[in-house]
Scaffold this motif. Structure first.
Motif, PDB file in Angstrom:
ATOM      1  N   VAL A 249      28.662  63.923  36.836  1.00 16.34           N
ATOM      2  CA  VAL A 249      29.468  63.044  35.980  1.00 16.34           C
ATOM      3  C   VAL A 249      29.241  61.580  36.339  1.00 16.34           C
ATOM      4  CG1 VAL A 249      31.833  62.377  35.367  1.00 16.34           C
ATOM      5  CG2 VAL A 249      31.215  64.804  35.526  1.00 16.34           C
ATOM      6  N   ALA A 250      29.223  61.263  37.623  1.00 17.25           N
ATOM      7  CA  ALA A 250      29.097  59.873  38.060  1.00 17.25           C
ATOM      8  C   ALA A 250      27.731  59.280  37.738  1.00 17.25           C
ATOM      9  CB  ALA A 250      29.351  59.770  39.562  1.00 17.25           C
ATOM     10  N   PHE A 251      26.747  60.137  37.470  1.00 18.09           N
ATOM     11  CA  PHE A 251      25.397  59.650  37.206  1.00 18.09           C
ATOM     12  C   PHE A 251      25.116  59.487  35.717  1.00 18.09           C
ATOM     13  CE2 PHE A 251      23.669  61.820  41.322  1.00 18.09           C
ATOM     14  CZ  PHE A 251      24.555  61.068  42.073  1.00 18.09           C
ATOM     15  N   SER A 252      25.648  60.366  34.885  1.00 16.51           N
ATOM     16  CA  SER A 252      25.262  60.377  33.477  1.00 16.51           C
ATOM     17  C   SER A 252      26.359  59.929  32.521  1.00 16.51           C
ATOM     18  CB  SER A 252      24.777  61.775  33.068  1.00 16.51           C
ATOM     19  OG  SER A 252      25.780  62.744  33.300  1.00 16.51           O
ATOM     20  N   CYS A 253      27.597  59.899  32.964  1.00 18.53           N
ATOM     21  CA  CYS A 253      28.708  59.541  32.079  1.00 18.53           C
ATOM     22  C   CYS A 253      29.116  58.081  32.262  1.00 18.53           C
ATOM     23  CB  CYS A 253      29.918  60.438  32.343  1.00 18.53           C
ATOM     24  SG  CYS A 253      29.596  62.208  32.083  1.00 18.53           S
ATOM     25  N   GLY A 254      29.724  57.528  31.220  1.00 20.45           N
ATOM     26  CA  GLY A 254      30.281  56.186  31.294  1.00 20.45           C
ATOM     27  C   GLY A 254      31.795  56.210  31.342  1.00 20.45           C
ATOM     28  N   VAL A 255      32.357  57.355  30.984  1.00 22.33           N
ATOM     29  CA  VAL A 255      33.812  57.565  31.007  1.00 22.33           C
ATOM     30  C   VAL A 255      34.062  58.859  31.769  1.00 22.33           C
ATOM     31  CG1 VAL A 255      35.875  57.969  29.609  1.00 22.33           C
ATOM     32  CG2 VAL A 255      34.141  56.343  28.824  1.00 22.33           C
ATOM     33  N   PRO A 256      34.990  58.893  32.722  1.00 28.42           N
ATOM     34  CA  PRO A 256      35.195  60.098  33.543  1.00 28.42           C
ATOM     35  C   PRO A 256      35.744  61.267  32.747  1.00 28.42           C
ATOM     36  CG  PRO A 256      36.913  58.480  33.975  1.00 28.42           C
ATOM     37  CD  PRO A 256      35.911  57.793  33.112  1.00 28.42           C
ATOM     38  N   VAL A 257      35.240  62.445  33.062  1.00 30.83           N
ATOM     39  CA  VAL A 257      35.768  63.701  32.509  1.00 30.83           C
ATOM     40  C   VAL A 257      35.893  64.689  33.660  1.00 30.83           C
ATOM     41  CG1 VAL A 257      34.803  63.366  30.197  1.00 30.83           C
ATOM     42  CG2 VAL A 257      33.434  64.507  31.937  1.00 30.83           C
ATOM     43  N   LYS A 258      36.796  65.637  33.541  1.00 34.01           N
ATOM     44  CA  LYS A 258      37.006  66.614  34.613  1.00 34.01           C
ATOM     45  C   LYS A 258      36.285  67.930  34.365  1.00 34.01           C
ATOM     46  CE  LYS A 258      41.420  64.791  36.254  1.00 34.01           C
ATOM     47  NZ  LYS A 258      42.845  65.091  36.559  1.00 34.01           N
ATOM     48  N   SER A 259      35.965  68.214  33.107  1.00 29.12           N
ATOM     49  CA  SER A 259      35.286  69.467  32.785  1.00 29.12           C
ATOM     50  C   SER A 259      34.633  69.348  31.417  1.00 29.12           C
ATOM     51  CB  SER A 259      36.284  70.639  32.804  1.00 29.12           C
ATOM     52  OG  SER A 259      37.296  70.429  31.828  1.00 29.12           O
ATOM     53  N   GLY A 260      33.893  70.400  31.046  1.00 26.08           N
ATOM     54  CA  GLY A 260      33.249  70.434  29.737  1.00 26.08           C
ATOM     55  C   GLY A 260      31.766  70.144  29.801  1.00 26.08           C
ATOM     56  N   LYS A 261      31.122  70.211  28.635  1.00 23.83           N
ATOM     57  CA  LYS A 261      29.687  70.007  28.538  1.00 23.83           C
ATOM     58  C   LYS A 261      29.303  68.567  28.235  1.00 23.83           C
ATOM     59  CE  LYS A 261      28.190  74.631  27.029  1.00 23.83           C
ATOM     60  NZ  LYS A 261      27.445  75.370  25.978  1.00 23.83           N
ATOM     61  N   TYR A 262      30.227  67.805  27.634  1.00 19.04           N
ATOM     62  CA  TYR A 262      29.852  66.512  27.093  1.00 19.04           C
ATOM     63  C   TYR A 262      30.732  65.396  27.642  1.00 19.04           C
ATOM     64  CZ  TYR A 262      27.844  69.863  23.843  1.00 19.04           C
ATOM     65  OH  TYR A 262      27.179  70.940  23.299  1.00 19.04           O
ATOM     66  N   CYS A 263      30.198  64.168  27.542  1.00 13.76           N
ATOM     67  CA  CYS A 263      30.949  62.982  27.925  1.00 13.76           C
ATOM     68  C   CYS A 263      30.340  61.781  27.213  1.00 13.76           C
ATOM     69  CB  CYS A 263      30.924  62.779  29.439  1.00 13.76           C
ATOM     70  SG  CYS A 263      29.285  62.375  30.100  1.00 13.76           S
ATOM     71  N   GLN A 264      31.049  60.676  27.232  1.00 15.09           N
ATOM     72  CA  GLN A 264      30.490  59.434  26.711  1.00 15.09           C
ATOM     73  C   GLN A 264      29.492  58.897  27.724  1.00 15.09           C
ATOM     74  OE1 GLN A 264      33.296  56.564  25.119  1.00 15.09           O
ATOM     75  NE2 GLN A 264      32.027  54.856  25.828  1.00 15.09           N
ATOM     76  N   ARG A 265      28.286  58.627  27.286  1.00 13.86           N
ATOM     77  CA  ARG A 265      27.204  58.295  28.212  1.00 13.86           C
ATOM     78  C   ARG A 265      27.252  56.843  28.663  1.00 13.86           C
ATOM     79  NH1 ARG A 265      25.086  63.096  30.065  1.00 13.86           N
ATOM     80  NH2 ARG A 265      25.386  64.611  28.403  1.00 13.86           N
ATOM     81  N   ASN A 266      26.616  56.589  29.815  1.00 15.04           N
ATOM     82  CA  ASN A 266      26.460  55.207  30.259  1.00 15.04           C
ATOM     83  C   ASN A 266      25.199  54.616  29.644  1.00 15.04           C
ATOM     84  OD1 ASN A 266      24.146  55.804  32.023  1.00 15.04           O
ATOM     85  ND2 ASN A 266      25.605  56.808  33.363  1.00 15.04           N
ATOM     86  N   MET A 267      24.847  53.409  30.033  1.00 18.55           N
ATOM     87  CA  MET A 267      23.749  52.698  29.369  1.00 18.55           C
ATOM     88  C   MET A 267      22.429  52.737  30.139  1.00 18.55           C
ATOM     89  SD  MET A 267      24.758  48.695  30.041  1.00 18.55           S
ATOM     90  CE  MET A 267      23.210  48.103  29.359  1.00 18.55           C
ATOM     91  N   TYR A 268      22.377  53.382  31.312  1.00 18.68           N
ATOM     92  CA  TYR A 268      21.139  53.330  32.090  1.00 18.68           C
ATOM     93  C   TYR A 268      20.487  54.694  32.274  1.00 18.68           C
ATOM     94  CZ  TYR A 268      24.185  54.754  35.946  1.00 18.68           C
ATOM     95  OH  TYR A 268      25.081  55.432  36.732  1.00 18.68           O
ATOM     96  N   SER A 269      21.248  55.806  32.112  1.00 18.56           N
ATOM     97  CA  SER A 269      20.663  57.144  32.229  1.00 18.56           C
ATOM     98  C   SER A 269      21.434  58.079  31.318  1.00 18.56           C
ATOM     99  CB  SER A 269      20.725  57.639  33.675  1.00 18.56           C
ATOM    100  OG  SER A 269      20.209  58.957  33.763  1.00 18.56           O
ATOM    101  N   PHE A 270      20.725  58.682  30.372  1.00 14.94           N
ATOM    102  CA  PHE A 270      21.438  59.500  29.385  1.00 14.94           C
ATOM    103  C   PHE A 270      21.705  60.922  29.867  1.00 14.94           C
ATOM    104  CE2 PHE A 270      16.923  59.969  28.331  1.00 14.94           C
ATOM    105  CZ  PHE A 270      16.793  61.338  28.210  1.00 14.94           C
TER     106      PHE A 270
END
Length: 333
Positions: A249-270
């Motif tokens: 989560v800390a590497f690929s997401c831009g918004v924290p999530v606790k579970s699931g397959k998807y999250c809002q992505r960050n801008m440097y690694s999808f």
């Protein structure tokens, strides 16, 4: 580096639409850039191992792929020479490359992955770069942060220390043959800068971790301290997409999530592995250009080369502002 898309040609796909061999002509400033996807350390013993070609792990590579690339390089050189009306004919150097950049495919290596980064294997990768492509200079990239780690101290720190130690200890053949210079590009430290800022922004790592980046410690000391914080983030992963190494989560997401397959992505690694080049290519290409300038413009040797290498990594493989002079060239490099 700087080639426009319409001048970039895929010569062979590894599988589906994943590039295997490609050539980009008329890179900015002249010259050409090519890529060859290999799923292991670049070793001569894996030559013509068709059973371990991408997408199969193992590091197989084919002489026919190399010949395909060299033929395309010669044809592009011949065309460029004809258009420039600067002579005719080709020589052996038309099918060779000045520099090989080794971006080690950590995710494809078999466990324990860190054992692949021994001095013998690294030396063979350098020698094979010269034997196959004629390179006199090799740039080794440290292995960046990614999903494919279980323990950052045991893997990331160990592997990158091994790469750095090899580069520092490398001695070229005294007779002028083979690779004459091996340079270090600390892509790992850039990734740590990005990942720790992202983790702090999502409240997954305390903000005091950022103080490490501004400390007077060496890059190696900073990396060791940063992974104390980042190692804990490996435990929280999405239920996606590789069954063995799910996305952190800390590497690929831009918004924290606790579970699931998807999250809002960050801008440097999808996906926590591959780079978003629209936001990261400036520093990656800047570091490569800076290192090449140390070697080919300044023609530094020995400690002067190491000092220039350090300046390039300090300038580009961090998130510090880059200082340019009026000529749009990095000042003092």
């Amino acid at each position: 580096m700087g080639a426009t898309i319409h001048k970039r040609k895929v010569l062979k796909y590894a599988w589906r639409k994943h590039e295997g061999v490609h050539l980009a002509t008329d890179a900015r400033g002249g010259g050409m850039v090519a890529g060859y996807r290999i799923t292991g350390m670049f070793q001569n013993k894996q030559k013509n191992n068709k059973f371990q070609l991408a997408p199969v792990p193992g590091g197989g590579w084919m002489q026919e792929h190399v010949d395909l690339l060299k033929e395309a390089l010669v044809n592009a050189t011949r065309t460029k020479t004809r258009l420039n009306d600067s002579g005719s004919g080709n020589n052996a150097s038309d099918s060779e490359f000045d520099v090989v950049i080794l971006q080690f495919p950590y995710g494809w290596l078999e466990r324990p992955k860190e054992e692949a980064f021994n001095p013998i294997s690294l030396k063979e990768a350098v020698d094979t770069s010269h034997r196959v492509f004629g390179a006199k200079t090799v740039i080794m990239q440290t292995v960046p942060m990614q999903n494919n780690y279980e323990n950052l101290h045991r893997e990331l720190i160990y592997v990158n220390n091994a790469i750095e130690d090899f580069v520092k200890a490398y001695q070229p053949p005294a007779d002028g043959s083979g690779v004459q210079s091996v340079l270090l590009m600390d892509l790992a430290f850039l990734s740590m800068n990005l990942f720790v800022h992202n983790a702090v922004g999502m409240d997954m790592v305390p903000s005091k971790a950022l103080d490490i980046l501004d400390s007077s410690d060496s890059l190696r000391e900073k990396e060791g301290k940063l992974v104390d914080y980042l190692n804990k983030t490996l435990e929280q992963r999405l239920d996606c997409c590789n069954p063995e190494y799910k996305e952190v989560v800390a590497f690929s997401c831009g918004v924290p999530v606790k579970s699931g397959k998807y999250c809002q992505r960050n801008m440097y690694s999808f996906d926590g592995m591959h780079w978003c080049m629209n936001s990261t290519s400036g520093r990656i290409h800047g570091a490569l250009g800076c290192l090449l300038r140390c070697e080919y413009d300044h023609k530094f040797k020995g400690q002067e080369l190491r000092d220039c290498e350090h300046k390039c990594n300090s300038a580009y493989m961090t998130l510090n502002p880059v200082q340019f002079d009026q000529g749009n060239v990095l000042h003092n490099y």
